[in-house]
Design an enzyme around this catalytic site. Structure first.
Site, PDB file in Angstrom:
ATOM      1  N   PHE A   1       0.819  -1.216   0.000  1.00 56.85           N
ATOM      2  CA  PHE A   1       0.000   0.000   0.000  1.00 56.85           C
ATOM      3  C   PHE A   1       0.855   1.270   0.000  1.00 56.85           C
ATOM      4  O   PHE A   1       0.407   2.318   0.430  1.00 56.85           O
ATOM      5  CB  PHE A   1      -0.970   0.000   1.194  1.00 56.85           C
TER       6      PHE A   1
ATOM      7  N   ILE B   1       2.592  -7.660  -4.968  1.00 50.64           N
ATOM      8  CA  ILE B   1       2.271  -7.300  -3.579  1.00 50.64           C
ATOM      9  C   ILE B   1       0.864  -7.753  -3.218  1.00 50.64           C
ATOM     10  O   ILE B   1       0.181  -7.142  -2.400  1.00 50.64           O
ATOM     11  CB  ILE B   1       2.466  -5.791  -3.354  1.00 50.64           C
TER      12      ILE B   1
ATOM     13  N   GLY C   1       2.027  -0.682 -11.944  1.00 53.85           N
ATOM     14  CA  GLY C   1       2.717  -1.959 -12.079  1.00 53.85           C
ATOM     15  C   GLY C   1       2.194  -2.825 -13.202  1.00 53.85           C
ATOM     16  O   GLY C   1       2.967  -3.347 -14.017  1.00 53.85           O
TER      17      GLY C   1
ATOM     18  N   LEU D   1      -6.520  -6.552 -17.732  1.00 52.80           N
ATOM     19  CA  LEU D   1      -5.679  -7.687 -18.126  1.00 52.80           C
ATOM     20  C   LEU D   1      -6.203  -8.998 -17.548  1.00 52.80           C
ATOM     21  O   LEU D   1      -6.078 -10.048 -18.176  1.00 52.80           O
ATOM     22  CB  LEU D   1      -4.237  -7.446 -17.660  1.00 52.80           C
ATOM     23  N   ASN D   2      -6.738  -8.926 -16.340  1.00 49.30           N
ATOM     24  CA  ASN D   2      -7.336 -10.104 -15.713  1.00 49.30           C
ATOM     25  C   ASN D   2      -8.494  -9.629 -14.841  1.00 49.30           C
ATOM     26  O   ASN D   2      -8.272  -9.088 -13.755  1.00 49.30           O
ATOM     27  CB  ASN D   2      -6.290 -10.854 -14.871  1.00 49.30           C
TER      28      ASN D   2
ATOM     29  N   LYS E   1     -10.459 -10.967 -12.916  1.00 50.19           N
ATOM     30  CA  LYS E   1     -10.576 -11.540 -11.579  1.00 50.19           C
ATOM     31  C   LYS E   1      -9.623 -10.849 -10.596  1.00 50.19           C
ATOM     32  O   LYS E   1     -10.031 -10.409  -9.525  1.00 50.19           O
ATOM     33  CB  LYS E   1     -10.263 -13.037 -11.647  1.00 50.19           C
TER      34      LYS E   1
ATOM     35  N   GLN F   1      -8.394  -6.302  -6.689  1.00 46.53           N
ATOM     36  CA  GLN F   1      -7.758  -5.024  -6.378  1.00 46.53           C
ATOM     37  C   GLN F   1      -8.793  -3.966  -6.043  1.00 46.53           C
ATOM     38  O   GLN F   1      -8.632  -3.197  -5.103  1.00 46.53           O
ATOM     39  CB  GLN F   1      -6.933  -4.566  -7.595  1.00 46.53           C
TER      40      GLN F   1
ATOM     41  N   VAL G   1      -5.747  -0.105 -12.007  1.00 53.27           N
ATOM     42  CA  VAL G   1      -7.004  -0.021 -11.258  1.00 53.27           C
ATOM     43  C   VAL G   1      -6.809  -0.080  -9.751  1.00 53.27           C
ATOM     44  O   VAL G   1      -7.736   0.194  -8.994  1.00 53.27           O
ATOM     45  CB  VAL G   1      -7.987  -1.158 -11.630  1.00 53.27           C
TER      46      VAL G   1
ATOM     47  N   GLU H   1      -5.498   1.594  -7.452  1.00 54.52           N
ATOM     48  CA  GLU H   1      -5.740   2.757  -6.598  1.00 54.52           C
ATOM     49  C   GLU H   1      -7.053   3.435  -6.944  1.00 54.52           C
ATOM     50  O   GLU H   1      -7.685   4.057  -6.092  1.00 54.52           O
ATOM     51  CB  GLU H   1      -4.554   3.711  -6.711  1.00 54.52           C
TER      52      GLU H   1
END
Lengths: 739, 316
Positions: free
Chosen positions: A249, A475, A518, A624-625, A627, A632, A697, A699
């Site tokens: 975080f 992370i 990232g 991109l994914n 799920k 997130q 996404v 944040e």
């Protein structure tokens, strides 16, 4: 690979792997407890000793004397490293507080000694025997008192959106004075702690003059450099390895004292040393998000068009620190011909303020999006319509600069439909269910998309296995999985044929994990490396690389088909590249958008607020994914609930420290606080952003949530709160008197 | 490390005798509080007496129609006991409002009564605290006091007692049964069990050295409608800002005990005569003499509003 023109079609667009809601490839390791986190790296170096860090018991002053005699004589103790043993250590580039060395105390729980012992309990017990005499000095601890005279200060957060000290466009004061509808209010946000589940941890081992630190860090290249700077050794003599990070975080963007003292302890003990900061040290020894005091003025015509908008924020830091850039989004989120943003930075003797998830936007939107709600109410316009009225498709201060994609209106409209916004009463305090006053709130979510170069190495072996190596970190976000999806898509192999290795400074430097950059940047780096590998493979096989098709584990061109492993040969093939960016970020404003919707119940008698429903509609480029992206976003929404309702580092303004320095006192949400959360990703690709056409996404999911909750409380009760966290004591006197 | 010795006691009297004679001895049962405090260096026992095998884990009826709860009955089991749920609902509700499922599985009845304050200054060994280190001063007064006491405090200490269970037991007129080191027993009404801080805040209870709790006895069921209303910032796993245990009879009379406001579960029997007249006069009498700090004065308003809510529900 230089990315300087918008992306066209690439193998990524096949979307056989990318864009699919695949399970995390590291999931089984996590769920079986076999993913090795830093403190559990028992196997990496033999004979590890345990370190225990002692924090200062004062906030400002000097250590007059320290007696370590009893600690040194305690059972099992191997070494005691005192801050008085050495002059103040150099600072890493990203650090604001000094981490160790010398007698001066800059903040509470600053590390002043390390005890190294055979067991953790021995180290802890001995640390309790150290006697310290302090020479206290008066400190400055009160932001409200200091803000009045604090100087203007610009800066960026190192993790995103910056702002100059003062930024003027048009004539704010004139337009505001002339505006028929005005708002001028002040909002406050408290200091917040990252409170990651895994505390900062490191194992350090020296081999000659070279140190390896197995640690928990989001940014390996920064960390390696800053360890070298702090220890005063060449960067080549430092290796960092951080394959798994138990939450960051922003709290682990920087090298902290666990890594430095593990290195010093290992040197003193002449054997590997492991350290985990204890929970009570996290709040005051590591970094936190500064409290803010934010004044917002908005002027509008009766038609609801904003003519003047100003956002000024005060925050604090230690000397040489940066402000919390709470005003940055206000430069971009809404139209308006006359604008002012300004930041003031008070120098206080509190622990280091630094980046925490969505630095700037998170607290900035907590204020701005209440102000927008208030303004809509003054105008008698629905808060969604008010935001839509003031939408802008260009940078308001640079109209020649369009947003690469901006679907805020769609986020709000679709969210309203989905959430049942039409059931919200425009008049507050109207809906009651038993003891509960019920209301809905909305806020815009906004977070910039940040581009930063990112490298990767890709190896293809004779069995057709593709191994990706990059110092990118995971992370908890899903980096392993989206990188594997990228490599699988590019090389035309199934997911099982991809191995991803992360977090080692021996690997190519990546974007790292921060600022929600990232995912997009690290996969773009993998894309670049895979593009190179594809070309190498094609060349080796005598294919024209433009004609070569990589699919189902083979390379095909014309009527010729070669298994990928065979193409690699006995020796295998390796390619490495870096994605770098041209000026697309200058020509286009790249941002991500969300509509956050919340329904709350407020107990009419006790003022307890409980969130009942949450929805986020996100427009953030290619997902991109879906799920891991959803994970997130719901995690971020949860953090938003904490920020709105419970999280506050409680400051003792006399003594200068955060007193609630554990997870009983610093109240992050628990399961019972979190209701059903829904996330919708709008169908969006952003070819301006990167070859992946993705943005971030992680944040965005936080940005705006706090204000949506505040606005829902207002809708439920008619009470407008402007000070976070919105605990019941702030509501009690304003709630209806009991009959 | 801080060395300590450990032994298992086989009878309460034996445990008490050991505790009386060994310097720095502490009983350990669930350990949910003591172990945390040992890790932080707040409790530094030289000797641990494990009482888990004392066979004090039964809930039994008493001859007069009450219930005798063994000292080692786990909070989970006590909350789930059919008789408790039926006849002493306030107790079951209070238990379930406390801690987490995992903690309640370990925590015992006696241990719950003996848990120590959660004052943040008590928890920070770099700060003076009269409860942790008698005579060192109170750093909480004038500091962050939002969670701390509003009534019955002293210049030496403004800590609160954190238990929910004890608040319900106070409303139920429970009696704490003990064995002393000489083998004699004592029955301490719960009103006299926890202390106000006065000038000796290091003493949480009136237990004598070595004295061990064997059971808590509940008198015959009090009837009425029973409430435990705990108000806190987050929905679970947090100590009460204010909690109210109430037993309200059909005629409007009743009993009220409170948590989160004082160094002990707070109950003023004389004030309960005001209950039929409503929450406002009743709470004014219960909290008569309160001396809140600026950041916890809201507890007075909150307490009245909780009681209003409870009395409204009791009528419904």
């Amino acid at each position: 690979m230089k990315f300087d023109t918008p992306a066209t079609t690439s193998p990524i667009d096949q979307l056989k792997f990318v864009g699919r809601p695949l399970d995390r490839i590291d999931g089984p390791l996590k769920t079986t407890g076999t993913a090795p986190y830093a403190y559990e790296r028992h196997d990496v170096a033999p004979n590890q000793a345990y370190g225990f860090v002692l924090g200062a018991g004062i906030a400002k002053g000097r250590i007059a004397a320290m007696d370590t005699t009893a600690a040194k004589a305690a059972p099992g103790v191997i070494a005691v490293v005192s801050t008085l043993d050495m002059p103040r250590m150099a600072k890493g580039r990203m650090n604001i507080a000094y981490l160790f060395g010398g007698a001066e105390i800059q903040h509470y729980h600053q590390a002043i000694a390390l005890v190294v012992a055979e067991t953790f309990e021995q180290a802890r017990g001995a640390a309790g025997l150290i006697r310290v005499d302090y020479a206290r000095e008066p400190g400055r601890f009160d932001l409200a008192a200091a803000a009045k005279t604090a100087p203007l200060a610009g800066g960026d957060s190192d993790e995103g959106s910056g702002a100059p000290p003062e930024d003027r466009f048009g004539d704010f004061e004139g337009a505001f004075a002339a505006a028929p509808v005005q708002l001028d209010e002040t909002y406050t946000t408290p200091a917040e702690s990252h409170a990651a589940m895994e505390p900062h941890s490191s194992v350090a081992s020296w081999e000659g003059d070279k140190v390896t630190i197995w640690t928990s860090n989001q940014m390996i290249a920064w960390g390696r450099r800053d360890v070298a700077m702090t220890l005063g050794i060449p960067v080549e003599k430092v290796r960092l390895d951080s394959p798994y990070v138990g939450g960051g975080f922003g709290g682990k963007l920087f090298v902290r004292v666990d890594a430095i003292l593990a290195a010093l302890g290992a040197k003193a003990a002449r054997r590997p040393v492991k350290i985990a900061l204890t929970r009570p040290l996290i709040a005051n020894n590591t970094t936190h998000r500064s409290a803010t005091i934010q004044r917002i003025r908005i002027g509008a015509g009766r038609d609801g068009k904003i003519t003047a908008i100003a956002h000024e924020s005060a925050s604090y830091n230690l000397p040489d620190g940066k402000p919390e850039t709470a005003v940055s989004q206000t430069k971009l989120l809404y139209a308006g011909a006359n604008r002012l943003t300004a930041m003031r930075l008070a120098e206080l003797d509190l622990p280091e303020s630094n980046a925490m998830r969505a630095p700037g936007e998170a607290p900035g939107l907590m204020a701005l999006e209440i102000a927008m709600d208030e303004m809509a109410e003054k105008l008698g316009i629905d808060p969604i319509e008010f935001r839509i009225l003031n939408d802008t498709q260009v940078d308001p201060e640079h109209p020649e600069r369009p947003f690469s994609q901006r679907q805020l209106i769609q986020c709000l409209r679709q969210g309203a439909e989905r959430f049942g916004w039409n059931r919200r009463s425009a008049i507050s305090g109207q809906r009651r269910e038993g003891q509960w006053l019920v209301g809905m709130g909305v806020a815009a979510g906004f977070r910039n998309n940040l581009l930063t170069k990112s490298g990767a190495r890709v190896r293809l072996d004779k069995s057709g296995v593709v191994t990706v190596e990059t110092d990118m970190t995971d992370i908890g976000t899903g980096s392993y999985t989206i990188i594997a999806q990228t490599a699988a898509e590019m090389m035309g192999v199934p997911m099982e044929k991809v191995v991803v290795r992360l977090g080692d400074s021996d690997f190519p430097a990546s974007a790292g994990s921060g600022g929600q950059w990232g995912a997009n940047n690290s996969t773009a780096g993998v894309y670049a490396a895979c593009t190179k590998l594809r070309e190498d493979v094609a060349r080796k096989l005598g294919f024209n690389s433009a004609d070569a098709v990589f699919t189902d584990g083979v390379v095909r061109a014309g009527n010729r088909e070669v298994p990928l492993g065979q193409a690699a040969g006995e020796e295998g093939m390796t390619a490495e590249d870096v994605i770098e960016y041209g000026d697309l970020a200058k020509r286009y404003q790249q941002s991500t958008f969300a509509g956050h919707f919340v329904e709350v119940g407020v107990d009419a008698m006790t003022g307890e607020t409980r969130v009942r429903r949450m929805l986020a509609v996100c427009a953030a480029g290619r997902i991109l994914n879906p799920k891991s992206a959803r994970s997130q976003v719901i995690g971020a929404m949860t953090m938003g609930v904490g920020a709105a309702l419970t999280e506050e580092l409680s400051l003792d303004k006399r003594l200068g420290f955060f007193v609630n320095h554990d997870l009983a006192g610093y109240e992050v949400p628990v399961h019972a606080d979190i209701p059903h959360q829904e996330v919708i990703f709008l169908d969006e690709v952003d070819p301006i952003s990167s070859p992946m056409k993705a943005k971030g996404v992680g944040e965005l999911g936080l940005c705006g949530v706090g204000a949506a909750i505040a606005n829902a409380i207002h809708n439920a009760t008619g009470i407008r709160l402007r000070d976070y966290p919105m605990t019941l004591d702030k509501l009690l006197d304003k709630l209806p008197q009991p009959a | 490390m801080r060395p300590f010795t450990y032994e298992r006691a086989s009878t309460p009297a034996e445990a008490a005798a050991i505790a009386a004679h060994r310097e720095g001895a502490r009983f350990i049962a669930g350990g949910t509080n003591l172990l945390d405090l040992m890790k932080l260096g707040i409790e530094t026992p030289a000797h641990l007496i494990d009482v888990n095998s004392l066979s004090l884990d039964k809930i039994e009826p008493t001859p007069v129609g009450g219930l005798r709860i063994g000292a080692l009955v786990r909070n989970t089991d006590l909350a789930a006991d059919e008789r408790v749920r039926r006849d002493y609902a306030v107790l079951s509700r209070a238990l379930l409002a406390g801690a987490t499922g995992q903690l309640r599985n370990k925590a015992t009845t006696a241990g719950n009564l003996l848990q120590r304050t959660r004052c943040p200054y008590f928890y920070d060994t770099a700060q003076p605290c009269n409860k942790r280190q008698p005579g060192s001063g109170c750093s909480a007064i004038g500091g962050v006091t939002r969670h701390l006491a509003v009534i019955g405090a002293s210049e030496a200490c403004i800590a609160t007692h954190p238990s929910d269970m004890a608040v319900a037991m106070r409303a139920l007129d429970a009696v704490v049964e003990t064995v002393k080191p000489d083998g004699t027993t004592r029955a301490i009404p719960i009103a006299e069990f926890h202390r106000l801080p006065g000038d000796a805040p290091q003493l949480d209870t009136t237990l004598e050295r070595g004295e061990i709790i064997t059971a808590v006895t509940l008198p015959p069921p009090a009837g009425g409608r029973q409430f435990y209303r705990k108000v806190r910032d987050r929905a679970s796993y947090a100590f009460a800002l204010v909690s109210v245990a109430a037993i309200v009879q059909p005629d409007g009379t009743g009993r009220v005990a409170m948590g989160g406001v004082a160094h002990k579960p707070w109950r003023v029997e004389a004030a309960e005569a005001e209950l039929p007249r409503g929450a406002k006069p009743a709470m004014a009498a219960i909290l008569n003499g309160a001396k809140p700090m600026p950041d916890n004065a809201f507890k007075l308003t909150l307490a009245e509003r909780i009681l209003t809510s409870v009395l409204t529900e009791a009528k419904g």
